[in-house]
Scaffold this motif. Sequence first.
Motif, PDB file in Angstrom:
ATOM      1  N   MET A   1       0.850  -1.166   0.000  1.00  0.00           N
ATOM      2  CA  MET A   1       0.000   0.000   0.000  1.00  0.00           C
ATOM      3  C   MET A   1       0.899   1.235   0.000  1.00  0.00           C
ATOM      4  N   THR A   2       0.487   2.204  -0.762  1.00  0.00           N
ATOM      5  CA  THR A   2       1.238   3.458  -0.814  1.00  0.00           C
ATOM      6  C   THR A   2       0.720   4.404   0.278  1.00  0.00           C
ATOM      7  N   LYS A   3       1.477   5.446   0.512  1.00  0.00           N
ATOM      8  CA  LYS A   3       1.076   6.446   1.490  1.00  0.00           C
ATOM      9  C   LYS A   3      -0.261   7.069   1.101  1.00  0.00           C
ATOM     10  N   GLU A   4      -0.426   7.348  -0.181  1.00  0.00           N
ATOM     11  CA  GLU A   4      -1.666   7.959  -0.653  1.00  0.00           C
ATOM     12  C   GLU A   4      -2.855   7.018  -0.464  1.00  0.00           C
ATOM     13  N   GLN A   5      -2.660   5.735  -0.757  1.00  0.00           N
ATOM     14  CA  GLN A   5      -3.732   4.755  -0.577  1.00  0.00           C
ATOM     15  C   GLN A   5      -4.105   4.622   0.903  1.00  0.00           C
ATOM     16  N   PHE A   6      -3.090   4.606   1.737  1.00  0.00           N
ATOM     17  CA  PHE A   6      -3.303   4.500   3.178  1.00  0.00           C
ATOM     18  C   PHE A   6      -4.102   5.706   3.692  1.00  0.00           C
ATOM     19  N   LYS A   7      -3.701   6.884   3.251  1.00  0.00           N
ATOM     20  CA  LYS A   7      -4.396   8.106   3.663  1.00  0.00           C
ATOM     21  C   LYS A   7      -5.839   8.109   3.169  1.00  0.00           C
ATOM     22  N   GLU A   8      -6.061   7.693   1.934  1.00  0.00           N
ATOM     23  CA  GLU A   8      -7.421   7.626   1.387  1.00  0.00           C
ATOM     24  C   GLU A   8      -8.285   6.646   2.172  1.00  0.00           C
ATOM     25  N   MET A   9      -7.717   5.482   2.507  1.00  0.00           N
ATOM     26  CA  MET A   9      -8.458   4.473   3.254  1.00  0.00           C
ATOM     27  C   MET A   9      -8.842   5.007   4.629  1.00  0.00           C
ATOM     28  N   LEU A  10      -7.899   5.645   5.305  1.00  0.00           N
ATOM     29  CA  LEU A  10      -8.193   6.200   6.624  1.00  0.00           C
ATOM     30  C   LEU A  10      -9.222   7.324   6.540  1.00  0.00           C
ATOM     31  N   THR A  11      -9.090   8.176   5.537  1.00  0.00           N
ATOM     32  CA  THR A  11     -10.038   9.278   5.368  1.00  0.00           C
ATOM     33  C   THR A  11     -11.445   8.738   5.152  1.00  0.00           C
ATOM     34  N   GLU A  12     -11.555   7.681   4.369  1.00  0.00           N
ATOM     35  CA  GLU A  12     -12.861   7.064   4.109  1.00  0.00           C
ATOM     36  C   GLU A  12     -13.448   6.461   5.382  1.00  0.00           C
ATOM     37  N   LYS A  13     -12.614   5.849   6.207  1.00  0.00           N
ATOM     38  CA  LYS A  13     -13.095   5.142   7.392  1.00  0.00           C
ATOM     39  C   LYS A  13     -13.311   6.038   8.606  1.00  0.00           C
ATOM     40  N   ILE A  14     -12.463   7.065   8.791  1.00  0.00           N
ATOM     41  CA  ILE A  14     -12.566   7.854  10.028  1.00  0.00           C
ATOM     42  C   ILE A  14     -12.581   9.359   9.801  1.00  0.00           C
ATOM     43  N   GLY A  15     -12.404   9.824   8.581  1.00  0.00           N
ATOM     44  CA  GLY A  15     -12.294  11.251   8.317  1.00  0.00           C
ATOM     45  C   GLY A  15     -13.556  12.028   8.632  1.00  0.00           C
ATOM     46  N   GLY A  16     -13.400  13.349   8.656  1.00  0.00           N
ATOM     47  CA  GLY A  16     -14.574  14.196   8.812  1.00  0.00           C
ATOM     48  C   GLY A  16     -14.568  15.090  10.035  1.00  0.00           C
ATOM     49  N   THR A  17     -13.746  14.769  11.016  1.00  0.00           N
ATOM     50  CA  THR A  17     -13.663  15.621  12.196  1.00  0.00           C
ATOM     51  C   THR A  17     -12.224  16.127  12.330  1.00  0.00           C
ATOM     52  N   PRO A  18     -12.047  17.224  13.032  1.00  0.00           N
ATOM     53  CA  PRO A  18     -10.671  17.712  13.226  1.00  0.00           C
ATOM     54  C   PRO A  18      -9.776  16.680  13.916  1.00  0.00           C
ATOM     55  N   PHE A  19     -10.322  15.954  14.897  1.00  0.00           N
ATOM     56  CA  PHE A  19      -9.508  14.946  15.567  1.00  0.00           C
ATOM     57  C   PHE A  19      -9.137  13.814  14.612  1.00  0.00           C
ATOM     58  N   ALA A  20     -10.088  13.373  13.798  1.00  0.00           N
ATOM     59  CA  ALA A  20      -9.796  12.308  12.831  1.00  0.00           C
ATOM     60  C   ALA A  20      -8.722  12.755  11.849  1.00  0.00           C
ATOM     61  N   GLU A  21      -8.799  13.978  11.398  1.00  0.00           N
ATOM     62  CA  GLU A  21      -7.788  14.499  10.476  1.00  0.00           C
ATOM     63  C   GLU A  21      -6.418  14.561  11.160  1.00  0.00           C
ATOM     64  N   GLU A  22      -6.406  14.889  12.449  1.00  0.00           N
ATOM     65  CA  GLU A  22      -5.154  14.901  13.215  1.00  0.00           C
ATOM     66  C   GLU A  22      -4.558  13.496  13.297  1.00  0.00           C
ATOM     67  N   VAL A  23      -5.414  12.509  13.525  1.00  0.00           N
ATOM     68  CA  VAL A  23      -4.962  11.114  13.595  1.00  0.00           C
ATOM     69  C   VAL A  23      -4.407  10.675  12.240  1.00  0.00           C
ATOM     70  N   ILE A  24      -5.109  10.989  11.176  1.00  0.00           N
ATOM     71  CA  ILE A  24      -4.664  10.612   9.836  1.00  0.00           C
ATOM     72  C   ILE A  24      -3.309  11.242   9.533  1.00  0.00           C
ATOM     73  N   GLU A  25      -3.163  12.508   9.843  1.00  0.00           N
ATOM     74  CA  GLU A  25      -1.888  13.192   9.615  1.00  0.00           C
ATOM     75  C   GLU A  25      -0.776  12.522  10.411  1.00  0.00           C
ATOM     76  N   ASP A  26      -1.054  12.207  11.661  1.00  0.00           N
ATOM     77  CA  ASP A  26      -0.057  11.555  12.511  1.00  0.00           C
ATOM     78  C   ASP A  26       0.382  10.210  11.929  1.00  0.00           C
ATOM     79  N   LEU A  27      -0.567   9.455  11.402  1.00  0.00           N
ATOM     80  CA  LEU A  27      -0.248   8.121  10.890  1.00  0.00           C
ATOM     81  C   LEU A  27       0.437   8.148   9.527  1.00  0.00           C
ATOM     82  N   THR A  28       0.275   9.226   8.791  1.00  0.00           N
ATOM     83  CA  THR A  28       0.850   9.272   7.449  1.00  0.00           C
ATOM     84  C   THR A  28       2.126  10.093   7.345  1.00  0.00           C
ATOM     85  N   VAL A  29       2.436  10.888   8.361  1.00  0.00           N
ATOM     86  CA  VAL A  29       3.592  11.777   8.265  1.00  0.00           C
ATOM     87  C   VAL A  29       4.900  10.992   8.098  1.00  0.00           C
TER      88      VAL A  29
END
Length: 86
Positions: A1-29
């Motif tokens: 899985m690429t970084k972009e695919q991972f980020k897309e998957m996380l965004t689809e599953k948990i995105g939408g709130t500021p905290f979720a976006e913070e988690v996604i950023e933390d996991l993909t940085v």
Amino acid sequence: MTKEQFKEMLTEKIGGTPFAEEVIEDLTVNFDPEKYAQNAKDRLDERKGSVVGWAEKFYEKGQYAKAAEEYSKAAVIANALAAIAA
């Protein structure tokens, strides 16, 4: 899985709130394509422990709104863990 695919998957599953976006950023940085799942699980487990700890402290002090906010963060983390395990 690429970084972009991972980020897309996380965004689809948990995105939408500021905290979720913070988690996604933390996991993909510092994404590592060979160990992304284990790295993400370790980071999420650590974060979940902290969030649940604060939720329990707030609840014990009768600060129910703050406790509920922390528990909602724990739910986001649980959904991220489930997405990674899938």
